[in-house]
Write a protein that holds these residues in place. Structure first.
Motif, PDB file in Angstrom:
ATOM      1  N   LEU A 159     -20.546   0.218   1.925  1.00 38.49           N
ATOM      2  CA  LEU A 159     -19.090   0.230   1.818  1.00 38.49           C
ATOM      3  C   LEU A 159     -18.563   1.646   1.701  1.00 38.49           C
ATOM      4  N   GLU A 160     -17.478   1.903   2.417  1.00 41.59           N
ATOM      5  CA  GLU A 160     -16.713   3.142   2.256  1.00 41.59           C
ATOM      6  C   GLU A 160     -15.320   2.714   1.810  1.00 41.59           C
ATOM      7  N   ASP A 161     -15.060   2.844   0.511  1.00 45.21           N
ATOM      8  CA  ASP A 161     -13.856   2.301  -0.108  1.00 45.21           C
ATOM      9  C   ASP A 161     -12.828   3.421  -0.303  1.00 45.21           C
ATOM     10  N   PRO A 162     -11.731   3.434   0.470  1.00 38.87           N
ATOM     11  CA  PRO A 162     -10.752   4.524   0.361  1.00 38.87           C
ATOM     12  C   PRO A 162     -10.187   4.644  -1.057  1.00 38.87           C
ATOM     13  N   ILE A 163     -10.032   5.881  -1.508  1.00 43.94           N
ATOM     14  CA  ILE A 163      -9.404   6.141  -2.806  1.00 43.94           C
ATOM     15  C   ILE A 163      -7.932   6.444  -2.556  1.00 43.94           C
ATOM     16  N   LYS A 164      -7.055   5.673  -3.213  1.00 42.33           N
ATOM     17  CA  LYS A 164      -5.616   5.822  -2.997  1.00 42.33           C
ATOM     18  C   LYS A 164      -4.900   5.976  -4.328  1.00 42.33           C
ATOM     19  N   LEU A 165      -3.679   6.498  -4.241  1.00 45.96           N
ATOM     20  CA  LEU A 165      -2.841   6.591  -5.427  1.00 45.96           C
ATOM     21  C   LEU A 165      -2.147   5.250  -5.629  1.00 45.96           C
ATOM     22  N   PHE A 166      -2.208   4.720  -6.850  1.00 43.06           N
ATOM     23  CA  PHE A 166      -1.553   3.454  -7.178  1.00 43.06           C
ATOM     24  C   PHE A 166      -0.534   3.670  -8.283  1.00 43.06           C
ATOM     25  N   VAL A 167       0.623   3.033  -8.111  1.00 43.63           N
ATOM     26  CA  VAL A 167       1.692   3.093  -9.111  1.00 43.63           C
ATOM     27  C   VAL A 167       2.099   1.672  -9.467  1.00 43.63           C
ATOM     28  N   TYR A 168       2.856   1.538 -10.527  1.00 45.17           N
ATOM     29  CA  TYR A 168       3.323   0.213 -10.949  1.00 45.17           C
ATOM     30  C   TYR A 168       4.563  -0.183 -10.154  1.00 45.17           C
ATOM     31  N   GLU A 169       4.884  -1.477 -10.178  1.00 47.21           N
ATOM     32  CA  GLU A 169       6.060  -1.960  -9.428  1.00 47.21           C
ATOM     33  C   GLU A 169       7.324  -1.294  -9.977  1.00 47.21           C
ATOM     34  N   ASP A 170       8.252  -1.025  -9.086  1.00 48.08           N
ATOM     35  CA  ASP A 170       9.536  -0.373  -9.390  1.00 48.08           C
ATOM     36  C   ASP A 170       9.410   1.119  -9.696  1.00 48.08           C
ATOM     37  N   HIS A 171       8.217   1.674  -9.552  1.00 52.70           N
ATOM     38  CA  HIS A 171       8.087   3.122  -9.721  1.00 52.70           C
ATOM     39  C   HIS A 171       8.860   3.812  -8.596  1.00 52.70           C
ATOM     40  N   PRO A 172       9.507   4.960  -8.868  1.00 48.56           N
ATOM     41  CA  PRO A 172      10.281   5.654  -7.817  1.00 48.56           C
ATOM     42  C   PRO A 172       9.476   5.972  -6.555  1.00 48.56           C
ATOM     43  N   PHE A 173       8.156   6.185  -6.677  1.00 51.48           N
ATOM     44  CA  PHE A 173       7.346   6.507  -5.511  1.00 51.48           C
ATOM     45  C   PHE A 173       7.274   5.348  -4.517  1.00 51.48           C
ATOM     46  N   THR A 174       7.525   4.137  -4.959  1.00 55.66           N
ATOM     47  CA  THR A 174       7.424   2.977  -4.061  1.00 55.66           C
ATOM     48  C   THR A 174       8.506   3.012  -2.988  1.00 55.66           C
ATOM     49  N   LEU A 176       9.307   5.751  -1.343  1.00 57.35           N
ATOM     50  CA  LEU A 176       9.008   6.852  -0.434  1.00 57.35           C
ATOM     51  C   LEU A 176       7.923   6.454   0.549  1.00 57.35           C
ATOM     52  N   GLU A 177       8.047   6.949   1.793  1.00 55.28           N
ATOM     53  CA  GLU A 177       7.024   6.673   2.801  1.00 55.28           C
ATOM     54  C   GLU A 177       5.706   7.348   2.441  1.00 55.28           C
ATOM     55  N   HIS A 178       5.810   8.559   1.910  1.00 52.45           N
ATOM     56  CA  HIS A 178       4.632   9.253   1.387  1.00 52.45           C
ATOM     57  C   HIS A 178       5.101  10.216   0.305  1.00 52.45           C
ATOM     58  N   VAL A 179       4.147  10.667  -0.494  1.00 49.16           N
ATOM     59  CA  VAL A 179       4.462  11.512  -1.644  1.00 49.16           C
ATOM     60  C   VAL A 179       3.730  12.838  -1.488  1.00 49.16           C
ATOM     61  N   PRO A 254       0.136   0.762  -3.599  1.00 46.21           N
ATOM     62  CA  PRO A 254      -0.503   1.970  -3.079  1.00 46.21           C
ATOM     63  C   PRO A 254       0.537   2.918  -2.489  1.00 46.21           C
ATOM     64  N   VAL A 255       0.328   4.218  -2.708  1.00 41.99           N
ATOM     65  CA  VAL A 255       1.250   5.233  -2.220  1.00 41.99           C
ATOM     66  C   VAL A 255       0.451   6.291  -1.463  1.00 41.99           C
ATOM     67  N   GLN A 256       0.952   6.715  -0.299  1.00 42.21           N
ATOM     68  CA  GLN A 256       0.266   7.710   0.516  1.00 42.21           C
ATOM     69  C   GLN A 256       0.518   9.123  -0.024  1.00 42.21           C
ATOM     70  N   VAL A 257      -0.571   9.883  -0.188  1.00 41.64           N
ATOM     71  CA  VAL A 257      -0.481  11.302  -0.560  1.00 41.64           C
ATOM     72  C   VAL A 257      -1.274  12.076   0.498  1.00 41.64           C
ATOM     73  N   PRO A 258      -0.607  12.585   1.545  1.00 42.03           N
ATOM     74  CA  PRO A 258      -1.329  13.202   2.669  1.00 42.03           C
ATOM     75  C   PRO A 258      -2.272  14.322   2.271  1.00 42.03           C
ATOM     76  N   GLU A 259      -1.873  15.145   1.270  1.00 45.71           N
ATOM     77  CA  GLU A 259      -2.717  16.288   0.888  1.00 45.71           C
ATOM     78  C   GLU A 259      -4.033  15.852   0.238  1.00 45.71           C
ATOM     79  N   ILE A 260      -4.048  14.659  -0.310  1.00 41.90           N
ATOM     80  CA  ILE A 260      -5.251  14.184  -1.006  1.00 41.90           C
ATOM     81  C   ILE A 260      -5.682  12.877  -0.337  1.00 41.90           C
ATOM     82  N   SER A 261      -5.961  12.963   0.955  1.00 41.19           N
ATOM     83  CA  SER A 261      -6.376  11.769   1.693  1.00 41.19           C
ATOM     84  C   SER A 261      -7.785  11.997   2.237  1.00 41.19           C
TER      85      SER A 261
END
Length: 293
Positions: A159-174, A176-179, A254-261
């Protein structure tokens, strides 16, 4: 050609030292040297350049290495086929990391039991280094670990399991298309530390920022990390698989962070070369079928 001499050659290359190869093979350093010299006589060429304590492969040594590894693999594979019937009965001893035990193993074991009904399964959790030692010493038949390399270990990537940034529901980052990485400095962080290189890369990415994020909690348990995020204590990088249910239920986003992908948690199935190979392959097949759903 003597297989012991080939094994000594591969070990010296792997460890980069005659002394370390001797320790791994439970031999004296002169015995390893004698085996290498015997192999060089058989091949009528020099395999290593020796400069004081430093050793390097010669050009011929570089060309011979893949062939030596292949010969050893073929021998171990042939040996395994002779004993294949014996390995699918009795007790199957599996060691795995805590995260594999929580999120991977429960989906695989029923499939293994269905394929090998006569096998009784004993499961133990441990860190990757401990699992490697237990597999090498034949205390365990299979291990599910982070990527490890050893000349006596056969490894299959499960398995290659992607590591992603996760936030809670209603967080301002949700919204945004990416952070951007810079935005992370304003957020309280929960940092899950499992010791793999991918987590080190993420931590180093933080250090490169002008204002690194504030790590309020550093934990070594994925369930604790997830619950802290859902309780709005902060945000966290997590392996995608461990958060699959919470994402489906809308409790983690899940929230996209291009610099840490591009970072992922790798899980490999390991066994001693020539042992438990068919079971390792069955684990790989069952795992890939189970984990894509």
């Amino acid at each position: 050609m003597n297989l012991d001499n080939l094994e000594a050659f591969v070990y010296v290359v792997h460890y980069g030292s005659f002394n370390k190869a001797a320790d791994a093979l439970f031999l004296s350093q002169p015995s390893v040297t004698a085996r290498i010299q015997s192999l060089e006589r058989d091949l009528d060429c020099q395999l290593f350049d020796r400069m004081g304590k430093k050793i390097n492969l010669t050009d011929k040594g570089q060309r011979f290495l893949p062939d030596a590894q292949q010969i050893l693999r073929l021998y171990q594979s042939s040996k395994q086929h002779l004993h294949r019937a014996a390995e699918v009965t009795g007790e199957l001893r599996i060691d795995c990391t805590v995260s594999a035990s929580n999120y991977i193993i429960p989906q695989i074991l029923p499939r293994i039991k269905e394929e090998f009904p006569e096998v009784n399964i004993r499961l133990t959790t441990a860190p990757s280094d401990t699992i490697l030692h237990r597999v090498l010493s034949s205390e365990s038949d299979l291990g599910l670990v982070r990527n490890v390399i050893h000349p006596h270990i056969h490894s299959l990537k499960l398995l290659e399991d992607p590591i992603k940034l996760f936030v809670y529901e209603d967080h301002p980052f949700t919204k945004l298309e990416h952070v951007s990485a810079e935005l992370l400095s304003r957020e309280p962080f929960i940092f899950f530390e499992c010791g793999s290189l991918d987590w080190v890369r993420i931590q180093r990415s933080f250090e490169s920022l002008t204002e690194p994020p504030s790590i309020n909690y550093q934990v070594d348990n994925l369930e604790t990390a997830k619950k802290l995020v859902m309780n709005r204590a902060g945000i966290c990088f997590l392996p995608e698989l461990c958060a699959r249910r919470e994402v489906q239920e809308g409790r983690l986003i899940p929230v996209q962070v291009p610099e840490i992908s591009g970072n992922a948690l790798h899980t490999h199935i390991i066994s001693r070369i020539g042992e438990s190979t068919s079971l390792a392959q069955a684990f790989l097949t069952a795992g890939r079928e189970a984990l894509i759903h």
